[in-house]
Design a protein around this motif. Structure first.
Motif, PDB file in Angstrom:
ATOM      1  N   MET A 256       5.441   7.201   1.500  1.00 60.73           N
ATOM      2  CA  MET A 256       6.239   6.152   0.870  1.00 60.73           C
ATOM      3  C   MET A 256       5.359   5.345  -0.077  1.00 60.73           C
ATOM      4  SD  MET A 256       8.413   4.797   4.174  1.00 60.73           S
ATOM      5  CE  MET A 256       6.918   4.599   5.160  1.00 60.73           C
ATOM      6  N   PRO A 257       5.675   5.325  -1.370  1.00 58.35           N
ATOM      7  CA  PRO A 257       4.934   4.456  -2.287  1.00 58.35           C
ATOM      8  C   PRO A 257       5.174   2.993  -1.930  1.00 58.35           C
ATOM      9  CG  PRO A 257       6.264   6.073  -3.480  1.00 58.35           C
ATOM     10  CD  PRO A 257       6.715   6.090  -2.056  1.00 58.35           C
ATOM     11  N   ARG A 258       4.283   2.138  -2.321  1.00 60.48           N
ATOM     12  CA  ARG A 258       4.463   0.723  -2.049  1.00 60.48           C
ATOM     13  C   ARG A 258       5.732   0.226  -2.731  1.00 60.48           C
ATOM     14  NH1 ARG A 258       0.671   0.909  -6.276  1.00 60.48           N
ATOM     15  NH2 ARG A 258       0.731  -0.822  -7.786  1.00 60.48           N
TER      16      ARG A 258
ATOM     17  N   ILE B 253       0.854  -1.194   0.000  1.00 58.09           N
ATOM     18  CA  ILE B 253       0.000   0.000   0.000  1.00 58.09           C
ATOM     19  C   ILE B 253       0.889   1.244   0.000  1.00 58.09           C
ATOM     20  CG2 ILE B 253      -2.057  -1.002   1.065  1.00 58.09           C
ATOM     21  CD1 ILE B 253       0.191   1.003   3.296  1.00 58.09           C
ATOM     22  N   ASP B 254       0.362   2.335  -0.488  1.00 58.62           N
ATOM     23  CA  ASP B 254       1.034   3.619  -0.338  1.00 58.62           C
ATOM     24  C   ASP B 254       0.813   4.098   1.090  1.00 58.62           C
ATOM     25  OD1 ASP B 254       1.796   3.570  -2.950  1.00 58.62           O
ATOM     26  OD2 ASP B 254       0.356   5.060  -3.647  1.00 58.62           O
ATOM     27  N   ALA B 255       1.883   4.464   1.786  1.00 60.35           N
ATOM     28  CA  ALA B 255       1.793   4.794   3.210  1.00 60.35           C
ATOM     29  C   ALA B 255       2.090   6.265   3.463  1.00 60.35           C
ATOM     30  CB  ALA B 255       2.757   3.932   4.007  1.00 60.35           C
ATOM     31  N   PHE B 256       1.233   6.874   4.244  1.00 56.64           N
ATOM     32  CA  PHE B 256       1.426   8.235   4.724  1.00 56.64           C
ATOM     33  C   PHE B 256       1.690   8.161   6.229  1.00 56.64           C
ATOM     34  CE2 PHE B 256      -1.208   8.404   1.002  1.00 56.64           C
ATOM     35  CZ  PHE B 256      -0.840   9.546   0.317  1.00 56.64           C
ATOM     36  N   ILE B 257       2.883   8.551   6.655  1.00 53.09           N
ATOM     37  CA  ILE B 257       3.254   8.523   8.069  1.00 53.09           C
ATOM     38  C   ILE B 257       3.064   9.925   8.643  1.00 53.09           C
ATOM     39  CG2 ILE B 257       5.045   8.000   9.746  1.00 53.09           C
ATOM     40  CD1 ILE B 257       4.133   5.596   8.073  1.00 53.09           C
TER      41      ILE B 257
ATOM     42  N   ASN C  56      15.057  -4.285  -6.650  1.00 47.77           N
ATOM     43  CA  ASN C  56      15.018  -4.867  -7.993  1.00 47.77           C
ATOM     44  C   ASN C  56      13.673  -4.544  -8.632  1.00 47.77           C
ATOM     45  OD1 ASN C  56      13.072  -7.078  -7.276  1.00 47.77           O
ATOM     46  ND2 ASN C  56      14.787  -7.707  -5.956  1.00 47.77           N
ATOM     47  N   ASP C  57      13.546  -4.880  -9.910  1.00 46.01           N
ATOM     48  CA  ASP C  57      12.341  -4.524 -10.659  1.00 46.01           C
ATOM     49  C   ASP C  57      11.089  -5.202 -10.107  1.00 46.01           C
ATOM     50  OD1 ASP C  57      13.871  -2.941 -12.291  1.00 46.01           O
ATOM     51  OD2 ASP C  57      14.035  -4.414 -13.907  1.00 46.01           O
ATOM     52  N   ASP C  58      11.244  -6.388  -9.528  1.00 41.07           N
ATOM     53  CA  ASP C  58      10.081  -7.096  -8.990  1.00 41.07           C
ATOM     54  C   ASP C  58       9.472  -6.390  -7.790  1.00 41.07           C
ATOM     55  OD1 ASP C  58      10.342  -9.075 -10.891  1.00 41.07           O
ATOM     56  OD2 ASP C  58      11.576 -10.371  -9.606  1.00 41.07           O
ATOM     57  N   GLU C  59      10.229  -5.521  -7.144  1.00 40.01           N
ATOM     58  CA  GLU C  59       9.741  -4.811  -5.961  1.00 40.01           C
ATOM     59  C   GLU C  59       9.185  -3.431  -6.273  1.00 40.01           C
ATOM     60  OE1 GLU C  59      12.962  -4.819  -3.186  1.00 40.01           O
ATOM     61  OE2 GLU C  59      13.032  -6.999  -3.015  1.00 40.01           O
ATOM     62  N   VAL C  60       9.169  -3.061  -7.540  1.00 42.97           N
ATOM     63  CA  VAL C  60       8.599  -1.772  -7.944  1.00 42.97           C
ATOM     64  C   VAL C  60       7.085  -1.901  -8.010  1.00 42.97           C
ATOM     65  CG1 VAL C  60       8.480  -0.023  -9.747  1.00 42.97           C
ATOM     66  CG2 VAL C  60      10.672  -1.117  -9.201  1.00 42.97           C
ATOM     67  N   LEU C  61       6.373  -1.128  -7.210  1.00 41.77           N
ATOM     68  CA  LEU C  61       4.913  -1.163  -7.137  1.00 41.77           C
ATOM     69  C   LEU C  61       4.396  -2.595  -6.985  1.00 41.77           C
ATOM     70  CD1 LEU C  61       4.049   1.502  -9.874  1.00 41.77           C
ATOM     71  CD2 LEU C  61       4.291   1.842  -7.415  1.00 41.77           C
ATOM     72  N   PRO C  62       4.829  -3.313  -5.952  1.00 44.31           N
ATOM     73  CA  PRO C  62       4.435  -4.715  -5.783  1.00 44.31           C
ATOM     74  C   PRO C  62       2.972  -4.844  -5.374  1.00 44.31           C
ATOM     75  CG  PRO C  62       5.573  -3.969  -3.826  1.00 44.31           C
ATOM     76  CD  PRO C  62       5.660  -2.841  -4.828  1.00 44.31           C
ATOM     77  N   LEU C  63       2.419  -6.002  -5.619  1.00 44.27           N
ATOM     78  CA  LEU C  63       1.041  -6.283  -5.244  1.00 44.27           C
ATOM     79  C   LEU C  63       0.959  -7.042  -3.917  1.00 44.27           C
ATOM     80  CD1 LEU C  63      -0.456  -7.320  -8.696  1.00 44.27           C
ATOM     81  CD2 LEU C  63      -0.470  -5.074  -7.584  1.00 44.27           C
TER      82      LEU C  63
END
Length: 218
Positions: free
Chosen positions: A206-208, A149-153, A169-176
């Motif tokens: 912080m974006p996911r 999730i996108d997190a707002f602290i 790595n690329d697999d961790e960019v915007l993960p589900l």
């Protein structure tokens, strides 16, 4: 103490990944706002309210509240939840022994948090939730990890040292899916993109997929 507001991209109804940009609320990069205004979030939520919620309501461990501890010896997060209802005396004893107190659904008990989430949900066009975290000074409740999730602290009280890292790595960019606990040695030699002490009134987005860890200072 802080409140973490999470925006679930996977359930978006009006926003899409195709229109991510710096001009709209869907950002691909972290954002730090330091206000030097410790009363900026005054009235949103507080440590005192946690105690009132515990006394006035029946919170169940694992469903409404978690007691967590990051064990530096193992590098893992531990849950120290007894069974049944969370009693104030037990919760505060655990806090004094080093556990982080996480309220999983503060909007159920706080009208101000509920109103904030309702406003953000309408604005973003996606589901929005929240957790609150109260962690003893000099400790942390969670291992390094990234979220789905996108997190707002929102730092409500005290100070917390945050380190945020770009996806490895690329697999961790915007993960589900969230990562779970990560080996802290993975971050050796990796320079954080944000290394900051949040104070009351500050905000960190912080974006996911961005790895993060925080240590409470005060």
């Amino acid at each position: 103490m802080l409140i973490e507001i999470g925006r679930n991209i996977n359930t978006e109804s009006t926003c899409s990944q195709s229109n991510l940009s710096d001009q709209n609320p869907n950002r691909k990069e972290p954002l730090l706002i330091q206000r030097k205004r410790p009363d900026y979030f005054k009235g949103l939520f507080s440590t005192t309210e946690i105690d009132e919620i515990l006394r006035d309501n029946s919170l169940e461990y694992g469903e409404n509240i978690d007691l967590t501890f990051y064990n530096p010896a193992t590098g893992k997060k531990e849950r120290h939840n007894p069974e049944g209802r969370a009693r104030p005396a037990v919760v505060w004893d655990s806090y004094n022994e080093g556990c982080s107190v996480r309220v999983l659904n503060p909007h159920t008990y706080s009208e101000t948090v509920w109103k904030l989430l309702s406003t953000l949900q309408e604005y973003f066009g996606s589901l929005v939730g929240a957790n609150t975290y109260l962690t003893p000074p000099g400790s942390q409740g969670f291992a390094p990890h990234y979220d789905d999730i996108d997190a707002f602290i929102l730092q409500l009280e005290g100070k917390k040292h945050w380190r945020v890292y770009k996806p490895l790595n690329d697999d961790e960019v915007l993960p589900l899916k969230s990562s779970g606990d990560l080996d802290r040695n993975m971050m050796n030699g990796v320079k954080p993109c944000i290394d900051v002490v949040l104070e009351a009134g500050d905000l960190l987005y912080m974006p996911r997929g961005f790895i993060h860890q925080g240590v409470t200072l005060d």
